[in-house]
Design a protein around this motif. Structure first.
Motif, short mmCIF file in Angstrom:
data_model
loop_
_atom_site.label_atom_id
_atom_site.label_comp_id
_atom_site.label_asym_id
_atom_site.label_seq_id
_atom_site.Cartn_x
_atom_site.Cartn_y
_atom_site.Cartn_z
N ALA A 104 -7.58 25.62 76.21
CA ALA A 104 -7.63 26.22 77.46
C ALA A 104 -8.94 25.73 78.03
N ALA A 105 -8.86 25.43 79.37
CA ALA A 105 -10.08 24.88 80.13
C ALA A 105 -10.15 25.37 81.52
N ALA A 106 -11.09 25.22 82.28
CA ALA A 106 -11.44 25.62 83.75
C ALA A 106 -12.25 24.64 84.34
N GLU A 107 -12.41 24.64 85.64
CA GLU A 107 -13.32 23.60 86.31
C GLU A 107 -13.81 24.18 87.65
N ASN A 108 -15.15 24.27 87.82
CA ASN A 108 -15.85 24.78 89.02
C ASN A 108 -16.32 23.28 89.72
N VAL A 109 -16.24 23.22 90.81
CA VAL A 109 -16.95 21.97 91.46
C VAL A 109 -17.64 22.62 92.68
N ALA A 110 -18.84 21.72 93.20
CA ALA A 110 -19.25 22.27 94.30
C ALA A 110 -19.98 20.80 94.93
N PHE A 111 -20.50 21.04 96.20
CA PHE A 111 -20.93 19.85 96.80
C PHE A 111 -21.99 20.46 97.76
N GLY A 112 -23.13 19.52 97.59
CA GLY A 112 -24.17 19.91 98.66
C GLY A 112 -25.61 19.62 98.31
N ASP A 113 -26.49 19.90 99.20
CA ASP A 113 -28.11 19.72 99.15
C ASP A 113 -28.44 21.09 98.21
N MET A 114 -28.07 20.99 96.97
CA MET A 114 -28.66 21.83 96.14
C MET A 114 -28.92 21.49 94.50
N GLY A 115 -29.65 22.34 93.99
CA GLY A 115 -29.97 21.96 92.54
C GLY A 115 -29.16 23.18 91.75
N PRO A 116 -29.29 23.34 90.46
CA PRO A 116 -28.62 24.04 89.51
C PRO A 116 -28.65 25.73 89.95
N GLU A 117 -29.94 25.93 90.22
CA GLU A 117 -29.90 27.36 90.22
C GLU A 117 -28.96 27.80 91.68
N GLU A 118 -29.11 27.12 92.72
CA GLU A 118 -28.26 27.34 93.89
C GLU A 118 -26.78 27.41 93.55
N VAL A 119 -26.31 26.12 92.86
CA VAL A 119 -25.19 26.07 92.57
C VAL A 119 -24.53 27.13 91.92
N PHE A 120 -24.94 27.66 90.64
CA PHE A 120 -24.80 28.85 90.03
C PHE A 120 -24.59 30.00 90.93
N SER A 121 -25.71 30.16 91.59
CA SER A 121 -25.75 31.46 92.47
C SER A 121 -24.29 31.38 93.41
N ARG A 122 -23.84 30.13 94.16
CA ARG A 122 -22.96 30.15 94.90
C ARG A 122 -21.75 30.53 94.19
N TRP A 123 -21.35 29.79 92.98
CA TRP A 123 -20.28 30.14 92.12
C TRP A 123 -20.40 31.33 91.49
N MET A 124 -21.38 32.24 91.54
CA MET A 124 -21.15 33.56 91.15
C MET A 124 -20.61 34.43 92.33
N ASN A 125 -21.05 34.05 93.33
CA ASN A 125 -20.67 34.78 94.72
C ASN A 125 -19.00 34.20 95.08
N SER A 126 -18.45 33.54 94.34
CA SER A 126 -16.99 33.21 94.66
C SER A 126 -16.22 33.62 93.41
#
Length: 163
Positions: A104-126
């Motif tokens: 079993a596996a899953a994937e999150n993707v993101a794009f933008g002007d952001m570092g790891p802190e922001e990318v994880f914050s956005r993923w937690m809000n989705s």
């Protein structure tokens, strides 16, 4: 009879030329990419905090998953689009198999002007991304990014989680 043969040849030649022009217009643009890296060590503390605050054990960084994440981040940066599939006809499952990921596996993707802190914050809000990171079946992860060549502040991120 001969004129029909000439007409058919002309029609076939015109069709092939037209098809070639159409196909050349459909080519995917391949963009130059900047620096990229497996960033699992940067993501480890964020994921540990996210999971522990939800009563879950931490995930272990896995080099195979890191490479799978890097492959997808590179594809996204080269194509200039965020996606779970590739233009080469590979969906998530076939990409994971090709990268040696089993189970079993899953994937999150993101794009933008952001570092790891922001990318994880956005993923937690989705909801879907959050569900992936909090799935108790997962025990391993790989995180990677690739920067745009034209704007190095913008990154394509991929997080692969697996059991």
């Amino acid at each position: 009879m001969k004129s029909i043969s000439i007409d058919r040849r002309w029609f076939l030649a015109a069709s092939l030329i037209s098809l070639g022009l159409t196909a050349s217009g459909c080519r995917s643009t391949v963009l130059d990419i900047g620096e990229g890296a497996v960033a699992s060590s940067a993501g480890q503390s964020y994921l540990a905090q996210i999971r522990s605050s939800n009563g879950l054990p931490p995930l272990s960084a896995d080099p195979t998953l890191g490479q799978a994440a890097l492959h997808q981040a590179e594809y996204m940066a080269r194509s200039g689009r965020m996606a779970h599939t590739t233009g080469w006809g590979k969906d998530f499952v076939s990409r994971m198999r090709a990268d040696g990921v089993r189970g079993a596996a899953a994937e999150n993707v993101a794009f933008g002007d952001m570092g790891p802190e922001e990318v994880f914050s956005r993923w937690m809000n989705s909801a879907g991304h959050r569900r992936n990171m909090l799935d108790p079946a997962f025990s391993r992860f790989g995180l990677a990014y690739v920067r745009e060549a034209a704007n190095p502040q913008r990154r394509y991120w991929a997080l692969v989680l697996a059991s």
